[in-house]
Design a protein around this motif. Structure first.
Motif, PDB file in Angstrom:
ATOM      1  N   UNK A 117       0.978  11.337 -10.706  1.00  0.00           N
ATOM      2  CA  UNK A 117       0.020  12.438 -10.788  1.00  0.00           C
ATOM      3  C   UNK A 117      -1.393  11.930 -10.990  1.00  0.00           C
ATOM      4  N   UNK A 118      -1.693  10.792 -10.349  1.00  0.00           N
ATOM      5  CA  UNK A 118      -2.975  10.140 -10.595  1.00  0.00           C
ATOM      6  C   UNK A 118      -4.155  10.982 -10.145  1.00  0.00           C
ATOM      7  N   UNK A 119      -3.974  11.706  -9.046  1.00  0.00           N
ATOM      8  CA  UNK A 119      -5.064  12.542  -8.534  1.00  0.00           C
ATOM      9  C   UNK A 119      -4.569  13.983  -8.434  1.00  0.00           C
ATOM     10  N   UNK A 120      -4.507  14.630  -9.544  1.00  0.00           N
ATOM     11  CA  UNK A 120      -4.045  16.010  -9.564  1.00  0.00           C
ATOM     12  C   UNK A 120      -5.216  16.959  -9.369  1.00  0.00           C
ATOM     13  N   UNK A 121      -4.882  18.159  -8.982  1.00  0.00           N
ATOM     14  CA  UNK A 121      -5.911  19.150  -8.685  1.00  0.00           C
ATOM     15  C   UNK A 121      -6.763  19.475  -9.918  1.00  0.00           C
TER      16      UNK A 121
ATOM     17  N   UNK B 199       0.835  -1.216   0.000  1.00  0.00           N
ATOM     18  CA  UNK B 199       0.000   0.000   0.000  1.00  0.00           C
ATOM     19  C   UNK B 199       0.862   1.255   0.000  1.00  0.00           C
ATOM     20  N   UNK B 200       1.965   1.233   0.727  1.00  0.00           N
ATOM     21  CA  UNK B 200       2.876   2.373   0.743  1.00  0.00           C
ATOM     22  C   UNK B 200       3.462   2.610  -0.652  1.00  0.00           C
ATOM     23  N   UNK B 201       3.856   1.525  -1.317  1.00  0.00           N
ATOM     24  CA  UNK B 201       4.383   1.653  -2.677  1.00  0.00           C
ATOM     25  C   UNK B 201       3.309   2.152  -3.634  1.00  0.00           C
ATOM     26  N   UNK B 202       2.074   1.684  -3.448  1.00  0.00           N
ATOM     27  CA  UNK B 202       0.969   2.132  -4.296  1.00  0.00           C
ATOM     28  C   UNK B 202       0.730   3.630  -4.131  1.00  0.00           C
ATOM     29  N   UNK B 203       0.748   4.101  -2.889  1.00  0.00           N
ATOM     30  CA  UNK B 203       0.522   5.518  -2.630  1.00  0.00           C
ATOM     31  C   UNK B 203       1.625   6.368  -3.253  1.00  0.00           C
ATOM     32  N   UNK B 204       2.876   5.916  -3.135  1.00  0.00           N
ATOM     33  CA  UNK B 204       3.971   6.703  -3.700  1.00  0.00           C
ATOM     34  C   UNK B 204       3.897   6.751  -5.224  1.00  0.00           C
ATOM     35  N   UNK B 205       3.618   5.605  -5.837  1.00  0.00           N
ATOM     36  CA  UNK B 205       3.556   5.574  -7.293  1.00  0.00           C
ATOM     37  C   UNK B 205       2.360   6.375  -7.814  1.00  0.00           C
TER      38      UNK B 205
END
Length: 406
Positions: free
Chosen positions: A395-399, A384-390
């Protein structure tokens, strides 16, 4: 002040390189200590139990005898633990310990082929052949040689090689197939369909094709699965599937549902299911949470491949990471694809790494030690930590996405 910060960053980076080199050398040394004595088999040394599994050539002692029995259509012996152990002790060594075969019958196809070679030679052909094929597939998918070499010499790949398992070739097929899915959908689908031999590796493939609306790829995937099914029926007949459903599948379920034991199979696990079991969750709770996570991983894979603005490497990396969270039944030797995408992402950053990269890289061989010492499976948290970093780096959830939705 800026110079101080730059020096701290440089020191941290150098410390990361040093830590990575230190741990990687230890892994290579342990690998050599365990593997070099096996070369004695080629010189006539009697077959015996090999570390770390304390079975002859580890899991290869399941594949080779299963192929031998499949040639005789003795499927009830393959999927019966008592009968299979008797065969292992007869054809391998009287001291052999059980290494059960509970794979789908499609896995009997390569097992039959390798069983025509002597056991000792067969292991090296099986192992080196899969490594060479994996390197070829990864190169054809466009990965560079430094990434390929790093991935195939990663702790996960070395651990898989010790076990005589399928993680190297299976995960290479996954990575290569995902890269090909966008540029050559039919070939990518056919390649990914081969994962029917070990379906937990390709658990997110249908969701990936659905997210792309890639029907050619999905048809190739289905065609490959259909061909493997047809081949098992032609060469083995329906009896192999009957034996699998009567004894093989229940055996796999028994391994999955057993109380968590950090010294047994589950201690090497990667799944959320086994993490919950290590925290003393009951089967209904563990299944419910794993089911929700599997559905979310499928939806996530579909969304990732629907996004046209994501780089292909990010799509592949995110899918590989999600696949480890999607399956209830997976082990640390199935983290070779994880290592390959970690190397590819590091190459994209011009090989700049940090301590998180070191943790991710060595975790496939460290998790067993941590599990035994704590009694808790932490692997899903690392994933999960690796998933969050990647997801952040991609830029999967950009503003701008949030503004577009508003």
């Amino acid at each position: 002040m800026q110079r101080l910060l730059d020096n701290v960053r440089l020191f941290w980076r150098m410390a990361s390189y040093a830590a990575l080199g230190f741990f990687w050398v230890i892994v290579l040394q342990v690998f050599a200590i365990k593997m070099l004595p096996r070369l004695g088999y080629l010189a006539g040394r009697p077959i015996g139990n090999d570390p770390p599994c304390i079975t002859p050539e580890c899991d290869f002692s399941a594949f080779w005898p299963a192929g031998l029995l499949a040639r005789q259509h003795a499927f009830s012996q393959i999927y019966n633990s008592v009968a299979f152990l008797a065969v292992q002790r007869h054809v391998l060594a009287a001291s052999a310990n059980l290494d059960a075969f509970f794979y789908p019958p499609a896995m009997l196809l390569p097992s039959v082929l390798i069983s025509y070679l002597p056991f000792e030679l067969g292991f090296f052909v099986w192992t080196l052949g899969f490594i060479a094929l994996a390197a070829w597939l990864l190169r054809r998918s466009g990965l560079s040689w430094p990434v390929i070499v790093a991935g195939l010499l990663s702790p996960a790949a070395l651990w898989n090689t010790e076990l005589g398992q399928l993680g190297v070739i299976g995960d290479a097929i996954l990575v290569a197939g995902l890269f090909l899915a966008g540029t050559a959908p039919w070939r990518g689908g056919v390649l990914l369909g081969v994962l029917a031999c070990k379906p937990q590796i390709g658990i997110l493939v249908p969701a990936m094709f659905a997210g792309q609306w890639n029907w050619r790829g999905l048809m190739g995937f289905a065609a490959a699965c259909g061909v493997l099914l047809a081949l098992t029926m032609v060469f083995f007949g329906p009896a192999c599937w009957a034996a699998y459903h009567v004894a093989g599948s229940p055996h796999a379920m028994a391994v999955l549902n057993a109380p968590f034991d950090s010294r047994a199979y589950a201690g090497d696990g990667v799944s959320i299911f086994w993490m919950l079991r290590s925290l003393h969750a009951g089967l209904p709770v563990a299944y419910a949470v794993q089911g929700v996570c599997t559905i979310l991983a499928m939806l996530g894979a579909a969304y990732i491949w629907q996004r046209r603005d994501l780089a292909r490497l990010d799509q592949v990396a995110l899918t590989v990471i999600l696949s480890l969270l999607a399956t209830p039944y997976g082990y640390d030797d199935d983290m070779v694809a994880w290592s390959i995408v970690l190397a590819a992402l590091a190459e994209r950053r011009c090989w700049r790494i940090g301590m998180l990269d070191v943790l991710f890289w060595i975790w496939p061989v460290a998790c067993q030690i941590v599990s035994e010492q704590t009694g808790i499976l932490f692997t899903p948290l690392v994933v999960l930590l690796a998933l969050a970093r990647e997801a952040h780096e991609a830029g999967l959830l950009q503003r701008r996405d949030a503004l577009r939705l508003a």
